[in-house]
Design a protein around this motif. Structure first.
Motif: not given
Length: 442
Positions: A321-327, A329-338, A349-353
């Motif tokens: 998981x290499x999105x440029x965000x904080x640890x 946010x990376x730990x969230x279930x929904x970040x993993x899903x997205x 591709x990407x959170x904005x899209x």
């Protein structure tokens, strides 16, 4: 940190207040088109001010008429308004009571780190709220903010005020009972100010309305050309504040409904492509998915083509998981899903899209998700756990934001229960300076 001020609230007159259920309305971003049309049939319902049928100038004209004819009346004295919501959750017999209060809070810019956000906003919705506020100079529904006080000091004063309520709903649109009372004791109000002066506030609900207040304040500051004092009423915003330490603060899950396969694949392709990242286990009954994943990190339910699955991220996969965000946010279930499902498997591709993607719907009801898949209105449903209050606080303090529709704080506040003005000629009272002491210590 947070400066709050008492307000001289505007409320429906005493005759109308006896049947307040007829005049309250859902918030602008949760009211359905069907609900709006039904509420518009009542010419005095607050929906005409919160979500006007035509435009902001029409709402301003109607507001002026309601003030002139006495539909709405302003309280003579400033106060802090205690607001309790009694509710039950599906499948439970327990009655919860979320305790809080409504007041004005200074509209702080995000970079001041006093009011903290956890989600991004849509510019069109912010502009809509800012225009309505500019036209009416009237705040029709409180946003929801969270402060943390593990000592629960303010609840004692709120409970005392609730012994003499102003009015209450029988049952609002979401099944909650809403009760309003007021605190006008100056010493107690100062104590509220002192407690909040030592706190940050996390914005739970109402990001668009809050940013609308920010935009309006910034426009007024620009027009003042350096002459603003910072005490003008347009510096403030109506907020409902509740204690993040309370057990009656509920956050419900929002599931993801996949409306289309953006890469043109099949359900079988989807399941196969999930397997490098997730342990995929077929399950017998889709209705059991919430219980199967409850309390498990990075676990999800999947329902597609009549088959239920439990998904759980392979621990070694999380490092991808290499999105440029904080640890946090990376730990969230929904970040993993997205990241792993929507980006890696589906190719969005990407959170904005993903935020702009029309191939996903956000649905709170498990039954609705399953039925829409069965009817062929959606390809698949991803069932998720709720976000915890600890996760919300951690993300906010990290300075980042969550994936879209991560939180659904329940119940929602309602429109029309209390209004406040930010017009210069409607906010004054003999006690203004009393509540602006230079030093308020907790």
């Amino acid at each position: 940190m947070a400066e709050i001020q008492p307000v001289r609230g505007w409320r429906y007159n005493p005759t109308l207040s006896t049947t307040i259920d007829a005049y309250v309305s859902p918030l602008f971003d949760v009211v359905s088109a069907k609900q709006r049309e039904a509420l518009y049939q009542n010419p005095l319902n607050s929906i005409h001010l919160t979500v006007p049928r035509t435009d902001a100038p029409a709402a301003a004209g109607l507001l002026a008429e309601w003030k002139t004819t006495g539909v709405l009346r302003q309280d003579a004295l400033p106060g802090i308004y205690a607001y309790y919501q009694y509710f039950r959750l599906p499948g439970s017999t327990r009655e919860y009571c979320r305790k809080g209060f409504m007041c004005h809070i200074r509209a702080y810019d995000w970079d001041e780190n006093v009011v903290l956000r956890h989600e991004n906003t849509l510019p069109a919705s912010v502009n809509d709220r800012a225009e309505l506020l500019a036209r009416t100079q009237f705040q029709t529904s409180a946003t929801h903010g969270l402060y943390r006080d593990d000592d629960f000091e303010l609840e004692t004063y709120l409970d005392e005020a609730m012994l003499s309520p102003l009015y209450e709903t029988v049952e609002d649109y979401q099944g909650a009972r809403d009760v309003l009372a007021v605190i006008q004791d100056a010493a107690i109000i100062q104590r509220f100010q002192a407690v909040l002066a030592g706190r940050e506030v996390i914005l739970a609900d109402g990001h668009h309305r809050y940013e609308g207040s920010l935009a309006y304040r910034q426009a007024r500051e620009l027009a003042a050309d350096g002459t603003a004092t910072g005490r003008e009423p347009w510096n403030y915003h109506l907020m409902y504040l509740t204690n993040a330490a309370a057990d009656d603060l509920r956050i419900l899950p929002t599931h993801r409904l996949l409306l289309e396969m953006p890469n043109g694949g099949t359900v079988a392709d989807l399941v196969r492509e999930l397997e490098p990242y997730f342990v995929v286990q077929p399950k017998e009954d889709a209705n059991d998915l919430p219980d199967i994943i409850a309390g498990k990190q990075w676990a999800f339910g999947l329902y597609a083509a009549g088959q239920a699955y439990k998904l759980r991220l392979r621990p070694e996969a999380h490092a991808l998981l290499n999105w440029p965000t904080t640890d946090e946010v990376k730990a969230l279930d929904l970040t993993v899903l997205h990241f792993f499902v929507f980006q890696q498997v589906l190719g969005v591709m990407g959170a904005d899209a993903q935020r702009a993607w029309l191939g996903v719907a956000y649905v709170r009801s498990l039954l609705d998700c399953l039925q829409r898949v069965d009817r062929g209105e959606a390809v698949a449903a991803f069932i998720v756990n709720e976000v915890t209050m600890a996760e919300v606080e951690a993300v906010c303090h990290s300075g980042a934001v969550m994936p879209p529709k991560s939180t659904f704080f329940y119940p929602k506040t309602i429109g029309g229960f209390l209004f406040t003005s930010i017009a210069d000629d409607e906010t004054g009272n003999p006690f203004v300076e009393f509540f602006q002491a230079p030093a308020l210590s907790a």
